[in-house]
Design a protein around this motif. Structure first.
Motif, PDB file in Angstrom:
ATOM      1  N   LEU A 120       0.829  -1.206   0.000  1.00  0.00           N
ATOM      2  CA  LEU A 120       0.000   0.000   0.000  1.00  0.00           C
ATOM      3  C   LEU A 120       0.866   1.260   0.000  1.00  0.00           C
ATOM      4  O   LEU A 120       0.522   2.265  -0.622  1.00  0.00           O
ATOM      5  N   ILE A 121       1.988   1.200   0.694  1.00  0.00           N
ATOM      6  CA  ILE A 121       2.903   2.344   0.714  1.00  0.00           C
ATOM      7  C   ILE A 121       3.516   2.556  -0.666  1.00  0.00           C
ATOM      8  O   ILE A 121       3.615   3.685  -1.160  1.00  0.00           O
ATOM      9  N   LEU A 122       3.926   1.458  -1.303  1.00  0.00           N
ATOM     10  CA  LEU A 122       4.657   1.563  -2.567  1.00  0.00           C
ATOM     11  C   LEU A 122       3.802   2.045  -3.726  1.00  0.00           C
ATOM     12  O   LEU A 122       4.238   2.889  -4.511  1.00  0.00           O
ATOM     13  N   ASN A 123       2.593   1.502  -3.854  1.00  0.00           N
ATOM     14  CA  ASN A 123       1.774   1.921  -5.015  1.00  0.00           C
ATOM     15  C   ASN A 123       0.275   1.925  -4.754  1.00  0.00           C
ATOM     16  O   ASN A 123      -0.521   1.962  -5.691  1.00  0.00           O
ATOM     17  N   GLY A 124      -0.124   1.850  -3.469  1.00  0.00           N
ATOM     18  CA  GLY A 124      -1.542   1.930  -3.151  1.00  0.00           C
ATOM     19  C   GLY A 124      -2.381   0.799  -3.713  1.00  0.00           C
ATOM     20  O   GLY A 124      -3.551   0.994  -4.030  1.00  0.00           O
TER      21      GLY A 124
END
Length: 239
Positions: A120-124
């Motif tokens: 989720l942090i990297l590309n949602g």
């Protein structure tokens, strides 16, 4: 096939201060790396796939499986305290299945959940990548826990054997040697991720039906054999 007392004792052993610190190290590193990459490069699907596939699934999940799987029973056998457990009126398969449940729960908590957060942090969760790798991590956690729990019952060097398997077979051969990928838990889990994810970033060398059969087969076989080894250990102690 589940004993709450055995489960409580196993959780206490696995989540002691020292072991819990070790378990937290890799997930914390994954999340820190994900935050740093997101801040430096922004959201990128290929980067998310590379981090989640190249580090989370191929390195973090099997290593946490080693810690949880071997730690669920290996130390008790090494220090002889397993004798007190075996003296209780609890069936040997129940002991193994209970410890497997605990090992799977711990492995999932320290690998699948951080994988989701990192994704989720990297590309949602673009293209469903975070969800796909989370599912793969959860499935792999089951098989790894069974394999390493078995190692804990058959050798006093279970951690070393588990590390060799995790770092050499899964991380190297399972990633770069095409023939070995068919026998890699990582590739079996990737088959599920490929099905769940969108687009063509996530791929596996194993078809999903075959992967499911292999995952279930390895888990059941390793659990059964671990139960047999524990049964023979009891007989040897009685003699």
């Amino acid at each position: 096939m589940y004993n709450p007392t055995v489960a409580r004792l196993t959780y206490r052993a696995l989540l002691g201060r020292r072991r819990a610190l070790i378990l937290c190290t890799l997930p914390a590193l994954l999340i820190v790396i994900s935050i740093a990459i997101r801040l430096m490069t922004g959201a990128d699907d290929e980067t998310a796939d590379s981090i989640l596939g190249g580090f989370a699934l191929s390195v973090m999940v099997p290593l946490i499986g080693v810690i949880a799987g071997t730690g669920a029973i290996g130390p008790e056998i090494d220090d002889g305290s397993v004798v007190y457990l075996l003296a209780k009126p609890v069936k040997r398969p129940t002991i193994i299945v209970t410890k497997l449940f605990v090992a799977v729960g711990v492995t999932m908590a320290f690998s699948a959940i951080p994988t989701l957060i990192a994704g989720l942090i990297l590309n949602g969760n673009s293209q469903g990548i975070a969800g796909a790798y989370t599912s793969a991590a959860a499935m792999a956690s089951i098989a790894y826990s069974a394999i390493f729990l078995l190692l804990g019952t058959i050798t006093r060097h279970a951690v070393v054997a588990g590390l060799v398997y995790a770092l050499v077979w899964e991380s190297v051969f399972g990633t770069y040697v095409s023939g070995a990928r068919q026998l890699s838990v990582q590739q079996w889990a990737l088959a599920a991720a490929e099905k769940i994810g969108q687009g063509d970033l996530i791929t596996s060398d194993v078809g999903l039906p075959v992967a499911v059969v292999l995952l279930v087969g390895v888990t059941v076989a390793a659990t059964w054999y671990a139960g047999q080894k524990l049964r023979s250990l009891t007989l040897a102690g009685e003699e």
